[in-house]
Structures are given as structure tokens and as C-alpha cells.
Scaffold this motif. Structure first.
Motif, PDB file in Angstrom:
ATOM      1  N   ASN A 238       1.367  57.081  27.903  1.00  0.00           N
ATOM      2  CA  ASN A 238       0.255  57.057  26.945  1.00  0.00           C
ATOM      3  C   ASN A 238      -0.028  55.683  26.354  1.00  0.00           C
ATOM      4  O   ASN A 238      -0.989  55.522  25.604  1.00  0.00           O
ATOM      5  CB  ASN A 238       0.553  58.019  25.773  1.00  0.00           C
ATOM      6  CG  ASN A 238       0.565  59.463  26.217  1.00  0.00           C
ATOM      7  OD1 ASN A 238      -0.102  59.818  27.176  1.00  0.00           O
ATOM      8  ND2 ASN A 238       1.340  60.289  25.529  1.00  0.00           N
ATOM      9  N   LYS A 239       0.796  54.685  26.675  1.00  0.00           N
ATOM     10  CA  LYS A 239       0.718  53.396  25.986  1.00  0.00           C
ATOM     11  C   LYS A 239      -0.658  52.750  26.071  1.00  0.00           C
ATOM     12  O   LYS A 239      -1.191  52.263  25.075  1.00  0.00           O
ATOM     13  CB  LYS A 239       1.764  52.424  26.563  1.00  0.00           C
ATOM     14  CG  LYS A 239       3.101  52.515  25.878  1.00  0.00           C
ATOM     15  CD  LYS A 239       4.051  51.497  26.464  1.00  0.00           C
ATOM     16  CE  LYS A 239       5.473  51.794  26.044  1.00  0.00           C
ATOM     17  NZ  LYS A 239       6.443  50.947  26.719  1.00  0.00           N
ATOM     18  N   GLU A 240      -1.235  52.728  27.261  1.00  0.00           N
ATOM     19  CA  GLU A 240      -2.495  51.996  27.438  1.00  0.00           C
ATOM     20  C   GLU A 240      -3.642  52.628  26.658  1.00  0.00           C
ATOM     21  O   GLU A 240      -4.424  51.930  26.021  1.00  0.00           O
ATOM     22  CB  GLU A 240      -2.842  51.890  28.931  1.00  0.00           C
ATOM     23  CG  GLU A 240      -1.968  50.856  29.636  1.00  0.00           C
ATOM     24  CD  GLU A 240      -2.271  50.755  31.113  1.00  0.00           C
ATOM     25  OE1 GLU A 240      -3.401  51.081  31.524  1.00  0.00           O
ATOM     26  OE2 GLU A 240      -1.368  50.340  31.865  1.00  0.00           O
ATOM     27  N   GLN A 241      -3.730  53.980  26.687  1.00  0.00           N
ATOM     28  CA  GLN A 241      -4.826  54.656  25.966  1.00  0.00           C
ATOM     29  C   GLN A 241      -4.682  54.500  24.458  1.00  0.00           C
ATOM     30  O   GLN A 241      -5.665  54.547  23.726  1.00  0.00           O
ATOM     31  CB  GLN A 241      -4.881  56.163  26.287  1.00  0.00           C
ATOM     32  CG  GLN A 241      -5.067  56.495  27.759  1.00  0.00           C
ATOM     33  CD  GLN A 241      -3.742  56.811  28.439  1.00  0.00           C
ATOM     34  OE1 GLN A 241      -2.866  55.948  28.495  1.00  0.00           O
ATOM     35  NE2 GLN A 241      -3.607  58.031  28.947  1.00  0.00           N
ATOM     36  N   LEU A 242      -3.460  54.329  23.996  1.00  0.00           N
ATOM     37  CA  LEU A 242      -3.206  54.296  22.552  1.00  0.00           C
ATOM     38  C   LEU A 242      -2.794  52.899  22.084  1.00  0.00           C
ATOM     39  O   LEU A 242      -2.088  52.766  21.085  1.00  0.00           O
ATOM     40  CB  LEU A 242      -2.088  55.295  22.216  1.00  0.00           C
ATOM     41  CG  LEU A 242      -2.346  56.763  22.550  1.00  0.00           C
ATOM     42  CD1 LEU A 242      -1.057  57.560  22.490  1.00  0.00           C
ATOM     43  CD2 LEU A 242      -3.359  57.351  21.569  1.00  0.00           C
ATOM     44  N   GLU A 243      -3.248  51.867  22.788  1.00  0.00           N
ATOM     45  CA  GLU A 243      -2.740  50.511  22.551  1.00  0.00           C
ATOM     46  C   GLU A 243      -2.792  50.092  21.079  1.00  0.00           C
ATOM     47  O   GLU A 243      -1.802  49.607  20.525  1.00  0.00           O
ATOM     48  CB  GLU A 243      -3.509  49.504  23.422  1.00  0.00           C
ATOM     49  CG  GLU A 243      -3.016  48.063  23.333  1.00  0.00           C
ATOM     50  CD  GLU A 243      -1.550  47.881  23.733  1.00  0.00           C
ATOM     51  OE1 GLU A 243      -0.938  46.912  23.254  1.00  0.00           O
ATOM     52  OE2 GLU A 243      -1.006  48.702  24.489  1.00  0.00           O
ATOM     53  N   ALA A 244      -3.944  50.280  20.423  1.00  0.00           N
ATOM     54  CA  ALA A 244      -4.085  49.830  19.022  1.00  0.00           C
ATOM     55  C   ALA A 244      -3.123  50.597  18.115  1.00  0.00           C
ATOM     56  O   ALA A 244      -2.428  50.003  17.281  1.00  0.00           O
ATOM     57  CB  ALA A 244      -5.527  50.020  18.554  1.00  0.00           C
ATOM     58  N   GLU A 245      -3.062  51.936  18.296  1.00  0.00           N
ATOM     59  CA  GLU A 245      -2.165  52.763  17.482  1.00  0.00           C
ATOM     60  C   GLU A 245      -0.706  52.412  17.767  1.00  0.00           C
ATOM     61  O   GLU A 245       0.134  52.386  16.863  1.00  0.00           O
ATOM     62  CB  GLU A 245      -2.398  54.255  17.775  1.00  0.00           C
ATOM     63  CG  GLU A 245      -3.608  54.849  17.098  1.00  0.00           C
ATOM     64  CD  GLU A 245      -3.412  55.005  15.584  1.00  0.00           C
ATOM     65  OE1 GLU A 245      -2.258  55.100  15.130  1.00  0.00           O
ATOM     66  OE2 GLU A 245      -4.423  55.016  14.874  1.00  0.00           O
ATOM     67  N   TYR A 246      -0.425  52.153  19.041  1.00  0.00           N
ATOM     68  CA  TYR A 246       0.945  51.841  19.444  1.00  0.00           C
ATOM     69  C   TYR A 246       1.408  50.532  18.796  1.00  0.00           C
ATOM     70  O   TYR A 246       2.511  50.449  18.268  1.00  0.00           O
ATOM     71  CB  TYR A 246       1.023  51.751  20.970  1.00  0.00           C
ATOM     72  CG  TYR A 246       2.416  51.558  21.513  1.00  0.00           C
ATOM     73  CD1 TYR A 246       3.425  52.488  21.268  1.00  0.00           C
ATOM     74  CD2 TYR A 246       2.744  50.429  22.268  1.00  0.00           C
ATOM     75  CE1 TYR A 246       4.712  52.312  21.754  1.00  0.00           C
ATOM     76  CE2 TYR A 246       4.025  50.250  22.771  1.00  0.00           C
ATOM     77  CZ  TYR A 246       5.006  51.191  22.505  1.00  0.00           C
ATOM     78  OH  TYR A 246       6.275  51.012  22.992  1.00  0.00           O
ATOM     79  N   GLN A 247       0.537  49.520  18.813  1.00  0.00           N
ATOM     80  CA  GLN A 247       0.891  48.238  18.203  1.00  0.00           C
ATOM     81  C   GLN A 247       1.114  48.383  16.694  1.00  0.00           C
ATOM     82  O   GLN A 247       1.991  47.748  16.120  1.00  0.00           O
ATOM     83  CB  GLN A 247      -0.202  47.190  18.490  1.00  0.00           C
ATOM     84  CG  GLN A 247      -0.273  46.750  19.944  1.00  0.00           C
ATOM     85  CD  GLN A 247       1.053  46.208  20.479  1.00  0.00           C
ATOM     86  OE1 GLN A 247       1.797  45.516  19.774  1.00  0.00           O
ATOM     87  NE2 GLN A 247       1.379  46.531  21.728  1.00  0.00           N
ATOM     88  N   LYS A 248       0.307  49.243  16.064  1.00  0.00           N
ATOM     89  CA  LYS A 248       0.465  49.508  14.630  1.00  0.00           C
ATOM     90  C   LYS A 248       1.842  50.145  14.358  1.00  0.00           C
ATOM     91  O   LYS A 248       2.545  49.791  13.423  1.00  0.00           O
ATOM     92  CB  LYS A 248      -0.651  50.462  14.155  1.00  0.00           C
ATOM     93  CG  LYS A 248      -1.444  49.949  12.943  1.00  0.00           C
ATOM     94  CD  LYS A 248      -2.399  51.002  12.424  1.00  0.00           C
ATOM     95  CE  LYS A 248      -3.647  51.089  13.283  1.00  0.00           C
ATOM     96  NZ  LYS A 248      -4.613  52.079  12.729  1.00  0.00           N
ATOM     97  N   PHE A 249       2.187  51.115  15.224  1.00  0.00           N
ATOM     98  CA  PHE A 249       3.483  51.789  15.092  1.00  0.00           C
ATOM     99  C   PHE A 249       4.631  50.790  15.232  1.00  0.00           C
ATOM    100  O   PHE A 249       5.582  50.802  14.434  1.00  0.00           O
ATOM    101  CB  PHE A 249       3.603  52.891  16.156  1.00  0.00           C
ATOM    102  CG  PHE A 249       5.006  53.407  16.357  1.00  0.00           C
ATOM    103  CD1 PHE A 249       5.625  54.193  15.394  1.00  0.00           C
ATOM    104  CD2 PHE A 249       5.723  53.094  17.519  1.00  0.00           C
ATOM    105  CE1 PHE A 249       6.928  54.654  15.574  1.00  0.00           C
ATOM    106  CE2 PHE A 249       7.018  53.550  17.703  1.00  0.00           C
ATOM    107  CZ  PHE A 249       7.623  54.333  16.720  1.00  0.00           C
ATOM    108  N   LEU A 250       4.533  49.895  16.235  1.00  0.00           N
ATOM    109  CA  LEU A 250       5.591  48.899  16.445  1.00  0.00           C
ATOM    110  C   LEU A 250       5.749  47.993  15.230  1.00  0.00           C
ATOM    111  O   LEU A 250       6.872  47.727  14.773  1.00  0.00           O
ATOM    112  CB  LEU A 250       5.287  48.046  17.685  1.00  0.00           C
ATOM    113  CG  LEU A 250       5.268  48.750  19.043  1.00  0.00           C
ATOM    114  CD1 LEU A 250       4.959  47.752  20.149  1.00  0.00           C
ATOM    115  CD2 LEU A 250       6.592  49.458  19.328  1.00  0.00           C
ATOM    116  N   LYS A 251       4.625  47.542  14.688  1.00  0.00           N
ATOM    117  CA  LYS A 251       4.643  46.634  13.544  1.00  0.00           C
ATOM    118  C   LYS A 251       5.290  47.303  12.325  1.00  0.00           C
ATOM    119  O   LYS A 251       6.123  46.723  11.630  1.00  0.00           O
ATOM    120  CB  LYS A 251       3.203  46.216  13.224  1.00  0.00           C
ATOM    121  CG  LYS A 251       3.073  45.131  12.168  1.00  0.00           C
ATOM    122  CD  LYS A 251       1.608  44.756  11.987  1.00  0.00           C
ATOM    123  CE  LYS A 251       1.439  43.774  10.838  1.00  0.00           C
ATOM    124  NZ  LYS A 251       0.007  43.478  10.592  1.00  0.00           N
TER     125      LYS A 251
END
Length: 360
Positions: A238-251
Motif C-alpha cells: 500500500n505504500k505508493e498509494q498512501l505515500e503522503a499519509e505514510y510519510q506523515k506516519f513515519l515523521k
């Protein structure tokens, strides 16, 4: 006969984010072990045997420098990978390989064979690497054992951070950041194994943490085993479809775990507990956007009970079963908490933190 052991682990915080570089996690080693015993073979045929898989012992022979397995379907992939890489390292040091028997015994499953979620594949990998290095009388260090084990484990699993490997090698409470997987793959393709383990691995950080004296770690088992690899595969897809949300989660995960590490450094239980609760919320949102179940109903029940008794609680590891952890202090009524857990089908595990210092 030589026997080596490696402890199981629990994730305290930073799950899923730890798969990426520069995203720390906190883990702890627990006093449940995988033990690997090794001895010279008496008849020229080697044996690999596990008490947990007693019907599936492997017989093997040595053909030159290759270990040739007699049967193809076996549950010992991690052991075999650990043997292959550790022997490759030994060969590069000019060691003559021998035939031996390997016996494995594990505390990391329940009496009826269900996994607690303590990282048994990592622990058996680490214990096997340690046993073989000692069998061949090789000089060892925690760094060497970690790197050989991480390579062996990753070659089988194909995903993961190797944080569980670090906990099994170093013991105690640790802060961990994973290495650059693409770099490692490239190095292994072009350099000797001995060369790769001697290099500094980009991104890798392992820091021992000293917990506050009044901190208590409580562990509850949902009695529902989970598959970490499958859950990680699903979120990777799911990483590519959720890139913005994923980066927010990582931060946000990174910020949370760094504050938790500061709590350990400042001996501040309240700060650690606060970050446990924040990390729980982050994982809950992560599960929602990925359409995966991390906090199943029984784990929610485990956490709610702990919170009522002044403990800060969350899932441990990939979730979807396995264990929940509680950071408690002197205000927590542990007996009442555990009684309520039992009444709700949650099994308190009487495990404690295992540190290498306590062994010496």
C-alpha cells in the motif's frame, strides 16, 4: 557439546515505521530463549533436530564445502540460512568445515505449540550463528553476530527491520534503527561476506537504554498468534498509494520514539507512558488507512484494562494477535490488573527483561 542461547524480544514502540531508515524503535529482550547445541557427528552424517519439530529432523551430508540436505520440505529455513552464511564467513577465514549435529530447543512457544510473538525466527538465527562460530573457535563480537544473523534472517524473510535480531544479540532495552537494505544487497553481490560484516552499515544504530528503576514491564498474551511477515507484506503493497499519509506516519512515529528514548535517558516514566499512548494512536491510524487489523478486540480489551489500572499499554510488534505490553509504575495494581486480564481470556506472561549484564 557446545550450547548457545538467544532471548526472545518484544517491541515497545516504533513498529512498522522501523522498517524505514532513520525511524527508531524501542525493543526489549525477554528471558525466554532458543537454545542451540552443536557437537561433532559420529557417523559422517549430520543431524538438525528441534524439540518443537521432532517429527521433522533433517539429515544431511557434506559434499566438499556444501551442506546437502536429504529432504526438501522442512521448517528449518532460518537455521539453514544461518548455517550457510556463518560457514561461508568461516570458509573465508580459512576454516576447514566439519560435519555436526545441531539440536534446537525453544521457550518461545506455548505448551501447545502456539507462538507468543517473541521473535522465535530471529532468536533461533542468532543462537545458531553463535553456536557455529563457537564450534569453529572463531573470535566473536556482538556486532559480528548481529550482522551475520541479520543477513541470514533477511535472506529468508525478505522483509523486516532486523530489530528483533538486535534485541536477541544485545539483550536488555534497546533503541534501534535499521540499515540500508539496497546498500547491503549491493555489497553482498560484489564483496566477500567477511568484507561486508567489517564495514559500517549505513543507517544502522543500536543504543542500549537504561530503564527508570520504578518502571515495570507487564506482558499479556492474546492467545491468538499472528504472522508478522504477512502484515508487513500487506502494508508494503500500500505504500505508493498512501505515500503522503505514510510519510506523515513515519515523521510522527520518529518524533514519538525519540521522545520516548529521552524519557529513558531522563529516567522519566511519565514521559515514556505518554509516548506509549501516542504510539498506540499512531498505529491505530496506520491500521485504518492500510485496512489491516493491528489492535484486534482482545488486544483492545487488554489495553483498556491496563489503562484502568494506571498502566500505559499498546500492542507489541505487528499486532493482529500475539502480545500487548504495559509500562507500569508503583501506582499500578498489578495483581488486580492480571486478574481482570485472566477473566477476559488474556494470559499474563511472567517474563522479565533479559540483559547480558545480568548473565555475567
Amino acid at each position: 557439546m557446545i550450547t548457545e542461547k538467544a532471548p526472545g524480544k518484544l517491541y515497545i514502540a516504533g513498529e512498522y515505521a522501523v522498517l524505514e531508515q532513520d525511524c527508531p524503535a524501542v525493543l526489549v529482550a525477554v528471558n525466554q530463549f532458543v537454545r542451540v547445541s552443536i557437537s561433532n557427528s559420529k557417523n559422517g552424517r549430520g543431524l538438525i533436530h528441534s524439540k518443537q519439530y521432532s517429527q521433522d529432523s533433517i539429515h544431511w551430508v557434506r559434499k566438499g564445502d556444501k551442506m546437502v540436505i536429504d529432504n526438501r520440505d522442512n521448517p528449518f529455513e532460518y537455521i539453514l540460512s544461518a548455517i550457510a552464511y556463518t560457514e561461508r564467513y568461516c570458509l573465508e577465514q580459512g576454516i576447514k568445515l566439519r560435519v555436526y549435529d545441531l539440536h534446537v530447543n525453544s521457550d518461545l512457544d506455548s505448551a501447545d505449540g502456539k507462538k507468543f510473538g517473541l521473535g522465535s525466527s530471529a532468536a533461533v538465527t542468532v543462537a545458531t550463528v553463535k553456536a557455529i562460530l563457537r564450534f569453529y573457535q572463531m573470535p566473536t563480537s556482538n556486532e559480528l553476530i548481529y550482522k551475520l544473523s541479520a543477513i541470514s534472517h533477511y535472506s529468508v524473510q525478505g522483509n523486516g527491520s532486523a530489530g528483533d535480531i538486535a534485541a536477541s544479540v544485545y539483550g536488555g532495552w534497546i533503541a534501534y534503527q535499521t540499515f540500508d537494505k539496497a546498500w547491503l544487497k549491493q555489497e553482498l553481490a560484489h564483496k566477500t561476506l567477511a568484507g561486508v560484516v567489517q564495514e559500517a552499515w549505513p543507517g544502522l544504530k543500536i543504543q542500549l537504554l537504561n530503564p527508570p528503576k520504578a518502571l515495570r514491564l507487564l506482558i499479556g498474551w492474546s492467545q491468538q498468534p499472528a504472522s508478522t511477515s504477512q502484515l508487513v507484506d500487506e502494508t508494503n503493497a500500500n505504500k505508493e498509494q498512501l505515500e503522503a499519509e505514510y510519510q506523515k506516519f513515519l515523521k510522527r512515529s520518529r518524533r514519538c520514539v525519540i521522545k520516548m528514548i529521552q524519557g529513558f535517558e531522563a529516567q522519566n516514566i511519565k514521559l515514556i507512558q505518554e509516548q506509549i499512548r501516542i504510539n498506540r494512536r499512531l498505529l491505530s491510524h496506520f491500521a485504518k488507512i492500510n485496512h489491516i487489523a493491528i489492535e484486534i478486540p482482545r488486544l483492545t480489551k487488554l489495553i483498556d484494562i491496563a489503562e484502568r489500572h494506571h498502566g500505559a499499554a499498546k500492542t507489541s510488534g505487528a499486532g493482529n494477535g500475539d502480545c500487548g505490553i504495559v509500562i507500569a509504575d508503583e501506582t499500578t495494581d498489578v495483581a488486580a490488573l492480571e486478574t481482570e486480564w485472566r477473566n477476559n481470556g488474556i494470559l499474563p506472561l511472567d517474563f522479565h527483561v533479559h540483559s547480558l549484564i545480568s548473565e555475567k
